[in-house]
Every structure is written in structure tokens, then in C-alpha cells.
Design an enzyme around this catalytic site. Structure first.
Site, PDB file in Angstrom:
ATOM      1  N   GLU A   1      19.649 -19.392 -28.340  1.00 50.45           N
ATOM      2  CA  GLU A   1      18.695 -18.282 -28.340  1.00 50.45           C
ATOM      3  C   GLU A   1      19.177 -17.143 -27.435  1.00 50.45           C
ATOM      4  O   GLU A   1      19.209 -15.978 -27.834  1.00 50.45           O
ATOM      5  CB  GLU A   1      17.352 -18.828 -27.830  1.00 50.45           C
ATOM      6  CG  GLU A   1      16.298 -17.801 -27.590  1.00 50.45           C
ATOM      7  CD  GLU A   1      15.581 -17.428 -28.884  1.00 50.45           C
ATOM      8  OE1 GLU A   1      14.926 -18.300 -29.452  1.00 50.45           O
ATOM      9  OE2 GLU A   1      15.703 -16.275 -29.291  1.00 50.45           O
TER      10      GLU A   1
ATOM     11  N   SER B   1      14.020 -14.261 -33.959  1.00 50.73           N
ATOM     12  CA  SER B   1      14.733 -13.941 -32.711  1.00 50.73           C
ATOM     13  C   SER B   1      16.070 -13.287 -33.017  1.00 50.73           C
ATOM     14  O   SER B   1      16.700 -12.743 -32.121  1.00 50.73           O
ATOM     15  CB  SER B   1      14.969 -15.156 -31.828  1.00 50.73           C
ATOM     16  OG  SER B   1      14.609 -16.333 -32.408  1.00 50.73           O
TER      17      SER B   1
ATOM     18  N   ASP C   1      20.364 -13.256 -28.753  1.00 49.05           N
ATOM     19  CA  ASP C   1      19.696 -12.022 -28.363  1.00 49.05           C
ATOM     20  C   ASP C   1      20.683 -10.994 -27.826  1.00 49.05           C
ATOM     21  O   ASP C   1      20.713  -9.845 -28.259  1.00 49.05           O
ATOM     22  CB  ASP C   1      18.649 -12.295 -27.269  1.00 49.05           C
ATOM     23  CG  ASP C   1      17.467 -13.095 -27.784  1.00 49.05           C
ATOM     24  OD1 ASP C   1      17.456 -13.429 -28.987  1.00 49.05           O
ATOM     25  OD2 ASP C   1      16.567 -13.394 -26.989  1.00 49.05           O
TER      26      ASP C   1
END
Ligand code: NAG
Ligand code: NAG
Ligand code: NAG
Ligand code: NAG
Ligand code: NAG
Ligand code: NAG
Length: 556
Positions: free
Chosen positions: A266, A469, A270
Site C-alpha cells: 500500500e 488506493s 501510493d
């Protein structure tokens, strides 16, 4: 359960009153109780003091975000925001006296004086907040202190506090956003399947020259899990995937404590993608797994952001909780915190979630399950799409995971009424009205690809990373590029973009019109939530960015 709470609150009535009595204080299933907590261990609690002039704050935000107002873009400094919202002297005095009476001395305030963060022993905290009883819980190697019973505060201060942080809400759960086949196929050929910076940039019409050049521009991502981006992964990602455009390969500033653990998919995702669409723009990472076992990582981030006078213009955040797991008092106050950021010209982008409309199983009936902060009227919420054909990068349809729907807490804001009403009128059949709240804030606001991304994590290329995301930082980087062009022309940042976005009526965006997202797997809706349609819809919002067209629409 209800009866127990009633009896307890009756006993406390003598001296205390419940705060946040609708907060879900149960333990999420992935946390286990490990041991008791010693009375002299320390907790750090966050006291949210009642603010003044919240109505005025809201009115001002409307004006500075409305392109038709002569106050458009006339943002406030942090000190000016502080002058507006800071609590009354009475509020400050009563709360301080109450804390002092209990021997709480170690407190820090913020520039806006509307939060106090105090360290105290568990024994003091439990006396201060009758009803609270701290325990230690564990998930993997991460431990937290939380109370599973509701807390009250002295009746003298009840009216002067919105909530106390650090008692109930557990840190968010990491989603499994990688569908697997790690490192299996690293040939150049396989990169042709799946999203890379060049695929994303081509789809959204970014040319090699569309990179940041303004010196005062910046953007940020925030991470709250016990996982970290690694500088080496970012550099390797850029080496492997970011050919053909000027970009940075390192983060300019890390705010907060980066732990030393494994890199997280994650966190890697990003930062790698905001720096690919928002190329050559200074990038910050806010990292907040919670220093103390009692901290709430998201609240911690919010406090930090709203206590720094110089912060990046665009923030993307891949975090969400079920709306129904949070107290109204907490969500309303966080909303005010979002308004404070918007009033300073900061854009906050939240992922819309990866469970479509969601599903809440109630006795005998189901309802969709909105997610917060995605459902806040004061943030920009980003949904997800996928390519219709995995080999042709030119046509997007709904990604069935794309979070979307209607809030049960926040009323529909004025800026979106026309768009949402048009959707509700034109699209048939809609899901049964018992499943969603037709008067609520509807989301997402826009979307981008959320399917099959390549990322580098722990120095290995990983394929098939998916979720909103991924789409959120891509949109964040594109808004940063638009800010960049605005700064070069001496214009202010885009700030809270929703009022302007809805006035564009889809101009500058590729409309996504096909596909539905998922929801409850029951006989009535059979796993289907809302469907995309021409113009705005609660699955992909207004659609996905076409950079040159969007830039043109937002350059005044
Ligand atoms: C907020 O920022 C000020 C400096 O501007 C600092 O003194 C204070 O400790 C900060 N508060 C918290 C809670 O971090
Ligand atoms: C995530 O899911 C994939 C399959 O869907 C599985 O192969 C992988 O091990 C999972 N990763 C984690 C960290 O659970
Ligand atoms: C953007 O890309 C599409 C498809 O590649 C193309 O048709 C279009 O002309 C490009 N430019 C603009 C301004 O839309
Ligand atoms: C990259 O950004 C810097 C400012 O941070 C600027 O001086 C430079 O010209 C930019 N590079 C390109 C190719 O625009
Ligand atoms: C529907 O949303 C409104 C806010 O728009 C809220 O006041 C109301 O309680 C919600 N209804 C339900 C059943 O959740
Ligand atoms: C950024 O710098 C440019 C000059 O490079 C200036 O015109 C603009 O006003 C500045 N913008 C902000 C938001 O500071």
C-alpha cells in the site's frame, strides 16, 4: 448490551455524562486481548475541544471554493483559521481545570487551540473518564491500548468537548490489495499487461512535457498502517518503469516516524504513483502508525496536518472505516477539520473504498454500507475503473470494487444536488430504496484506473495490485500538475475542488458509462449495487481525468 449501557450511564449520571454514546466500542475480529494493563502505564489521549464559529467556517469555505464567488481562491492562513475556530476562554478554562483536578499536567495544545493531547497514567485516565477500562490488544506484532466500554466525562465539561481520542477506535486493517504473482514475470513483455506509469500517463493524455516546474508546488501521501515505503523501492520503481518523462526518484520529506519494518504494498503504491502522474513535483510522506499504543493514527495525521502552517497543496489518503462503526460526534468534528484544511487551499483526496456499495447485515434485512471519510461532503472521493480490454488502453469501464453510495450521516451538499437528482431520475432500475439513503452525500466525485498496477515493494516488482488506493494518488498527481500550471500564472491552488468540479458538468473528464459495482450477496440485489451511467454516477463520479482538457477547464 443496550440495557447494560443504560444501567451504567444511570450510575454515572451523578457526576458524568457519556460522550460518543453511539461509538462502536467492540473489538474488531483481527485484534486479540493479550493482557491486562498496569495502572501506572501511560496513555496519550486527545481531547477535542468545542470550537467557535463553525457555521462561519462552513460559509467561508463555500465562498473560497466557489469559482463564481469573488472570494474564490482567497484562502486563509493557519493563524487566520485559528482566530476563527479557537474555543472560547470558558471552554478552555473548564477543560483545563478538569484535567488539573485529576493531576493531568503533561499536555500539548495546537495552533488552533481546539485539541489538547495529554499523557497520563491509565489509572488517572480511568478516573477522569468514568466507564473507560483500558486493555491491551494485539494484531500481528502491533499492540494497542483501548477500552471496550463507553466513557463519560464530568457534566461540567460535557458541553465543551466533541470527543476524546485514544479510547475506542482501532487502527485500520491493511487490505490485501495484491492479487499475487510476485516477481514471477519480470520480462519487459509482461509489463505490457497491467498499469505502469507510461500506461497511466498515456491514458490520461500526459505528454513528456507535462511535469511539474513551479518551485513552490508539493504533494503528499499519508500512511497509517504498520508498513512503510522504502526509498530504495521508489528508486527501483522509477528505474524500471518511469522512462520518457522527467520525474523525481526520492521523497523530499517524511513527516512522522518511519518504522524499520517490511515495506508495505500500500505504502509503495501510493508514493510510486503520485510521483508518476504528479511527476517532478516535490513529494512528502506523512507516516503515522501511532507512536503511543493509545494513539489513533488517522486522528494523529489530521492533527498534524492542521497544526502545520506550511503543508503540501494536495494530499491523497487510502484509508476508510465503515460509517456505522464511528460516532456522529467524531465524524462531525473530523468534517470540521477537513473544512479547516479546505479553507487554507489544501485538496484532500480519499479513496472511495474497495467493496462497492458495501453491505451491512442487519436482522432480517441488509443495507449498503457507506465508508468514512469517503462519505464526507468536504473531501474529494476517488473511485476506480478498469480497461475494458486488458490489451487496449483506451476505454475505461467500472471496476466492480469501486466504492460508492450515499451517506447515512451527512446530508447531500448543495454542490451535487443537481447531478445526483439527475442520476436518480434517469437511471432505472435503482437498487431498492431500503438499501440506501437517498438524501445523503453521494460519492465518489471522480475516478481513475484501479486495476492491475505494477509496483515495486521490497525491491521486487509486484503485479496485479488493485484498489482505489491506486486511483487516488494518480488523480492527486494530476491535480498537482494543474496546481503547478496555476502557480506559474500566479493563480491560487485548487483547494477544495468539489464545488468547481460539479460545475464543470464532466468537462475535462472521460465519462465512464458501463458496469456496476458490487454489494450485498442476497436474493434481493444479488450482489449488484449501483451502475455507471452517462454523466455523474455513484460508482465512478464524473469520470476519469483527461489532463489537457481538465487543465483548460481549471485555468482561471
Ligand atoms: C502544534 O504546533 C506547535 C508549533 O507550531 C507546537 O508547539 C505544538 O506542540 C504542536 N502541537 C502538537 C499537539 O503537536
Ligand atoms: C493476498 O491474496 C493473494 C491471493 O488473492 C494471496 O496469494 C496472497 O498471499 C495474499 N497476501 C497476503 C499478504 O495475505
Ligand atoms: C487525449 O487522448 C485521446 C485518446 O488518446 C485523444 O483522442 C485526444 O485527442 C487527446 N487530447 C485531448 C485534448 O483530449
Ligand atoms: C523540475 O522541477 C524543477 C523545480 O523543482 C524545475 O526547475 C525543472 O525545470 C523541472 N524540470 C522540467 C523538465 O520541467
Ligand atoms: C439518512 O441521511 C440523513 C442525512 O442526510 C440522516 O439524517 C438520516 O438519519 C439517514 N437515515 C438513515 C435511516 O440512516
Ligand atoms: C508560487 O510561485 C510562483 C512563482 O514561481 C508565484 O507566482 C505564485 O504566486 C506562488 N504560489 C504560491 C501558492 O505560493
Amino acid at each position: 448490551m443496550r440495557i447494560a449501557v443504560f444501567v451504567l450511564s444511570f450510575i454515572w449520571l451523578v457526576s458524568g455524562e457519556l460522550l460518543e454514546d453511539d461509538q462502536d466500542s467492540s473489538v474488531p475480529e483481527d485484534w486479540t486481548l493479550v493482557e491486562g494493563v498496569k495502572p501506572l502505564e501511560e496513555v496519550e489521549l486527545t481531547f477535542a475541544l468545542k470550537q467557535q464559529k463553525v457555521k462561519q467556517l462552513k460559509e467561508l469555505l463555500k465562498l473560497v471554493s466557489d469559482p463564481d464567488s469573488h472570494q474564490y481562491g482567497k484562502y486563509l492562513s493557519l493563524d487566520e483559521v485559528a482566530a476563527l475556530v479557537k474555543p472560547s476562554k470558558l471552554t478552555e478554562n473548564l477543560v483545563q481545570n478538569w484535567l488539573q483536578r485529576h493531576g493531568v499536567k503533561n499536555c500539548h495544545t495546537v495552533v488552533t487551540r481546539d485539541f489538547l493531547q495529554c499523557v497520563m497514567t491509565v489509572q488517572v485516565a480511568e478516573a477522569l473518564l468514568p466507564g473507560a477500562k483500558f486493555h491491551r490488544y494485539k494484531r500481528h506484532s502491533h499492540t494497542v491500548l483501548r477500552s471496550t466500554s463507553l466513557y463519560s466525562v464530568h457534566k461540567d465539561v460535557h458541553r465543551h468537548l466533541d470527543f476524546v481520542g485514544g479510547i475506542h477506535r482501532f487502527p485500520p486493517k491493511g487490505k490485501n490489495i495484491s492479487k499475487g504473482w510476485q516477481g514471477a514475470r519480470q520480462s519487459a513483455l509482461s509489463y505490457q499487461l497491467g498499469a505502469t506509469p507510461s500506461v497511466i500517463r498515456a491514458r490520461y493524455n500526459l505528454t513528456a512535457g507535462d511535469v511539474g516546474t513551479a518551485t513552490n508546488n508539493s504533494q503528499a501521501v499519508a500512511q497509517f498502517l504498520e508498513e512503510y515505503y522504502h526509498p530504495d523501492d521508489l528508486a527501483e520503481f522509477m528505474r524500471l518503469f518511469a522512462g520518457g518523462f522527467t520525474h523525481m526518484s526520492a521523497v523530499d520529506r517524511v513527516v512522522g516516524t518511519q518504522g524499520g519494518g517490511e515495506a508495505g504494498t500500500e505504502a509503495s503504491l501510493d508514493v510510486e504513483y503520485i510521483m508518476s502522474s504528479g511527476a517532478n513535483i516535490s513529494t512528502w510522506v506523512f507516516t503515522n502508525p501511532g507512536r503511543h499504543e493509545s494513539q489513533e493514527p488517522f486522528l494523529q495525521w489530521m492533527l498534524l496536518l492542521n497544526n502545520m502552517s506550511e503543508v503540501p497543496w494536495v494530499h491523497t489518503i487510502s484509508y476508510g472505516d465503515d460509517e456505522d462503526s464511528l460516532s456522529d460526534a467524531y465524524m462531525n468534528r473530523i468534517n470540521t477539520e477537513f473544512m479547516k484544511a479546505g479553507l487554507r487551499g489544501i485538496s484532500l483526496l480519499f479513496a472511495s473504498g474497495d467493496s462497492g456499495a458495501g453491505c451491512r447485515h442487519l436482522t432480517k434485512k441488509n443495507t449498503f454500507r457507506p465508508s468514512f471519510p469517503a462519505s464526507s461532503p468536504y473531501v474529494t472521493t476517488v473511485g476506480g475503473t478498469s480497461f475494458k480490454s486488458p490489451l487496449k488502453f483506451n476505454y475505461e469501464v467500472t471496476d466492480s470494487i469501486s466504492g460508492g453510495g450515499f451517506s447515512n450521516v451527512f446530508a447531500m451538499p448543495d454542490y451535487q444536488v443537481g447531478a445526483v437528482q439527475a442520476y436518480l431520475k434517469s437511471v432505472q432500475p435503482l437498487p431498492p430504496q431500503t438499501y440506501f439513503n437517498i438524501t445523503g452525500r453521494a460519492y465518489p466525485d471522480l475516478a481513475a484506473l484501479s486495476d492491475n498496477y505494477w509496483v515495486v515493494t521490497n525491491l521486487k516488482p509486484v503485479a496485479a495490485v488493485s484498489g482505489t488506493s491506486a486511483s487516488t494518488p494518480v488523480v492527486g498527481g494530476i491535480l498537482s500538475l494543474i496546481n503547478d500550471q496555476r502557480f506559474l500564472k500566479g493563480l491560487p491552488s485548487l483547494g477544495f475542488i468539489n464545488p468547481r468540479l460539479y460545475k464543470l458538468q464532466g468537462k475535462g473528464l472521460y465519462d465512464v458509462t458501463q458496469g456496476c459495482h458490487m454489494s450485498c450477496r442476497d436474493d434481493k440485489v444479488k450482489g449488484k449495487g449501483f451502475c455507471a451511467s452517462p454523466s455523474w454516477d455513484p460508482v465512478t463520479g464524473w469520470g476519469t481525468p483527461n489532463y489537457p482538457a481538465l487543465l483548460k477547464a481549471l485555468m482561471d
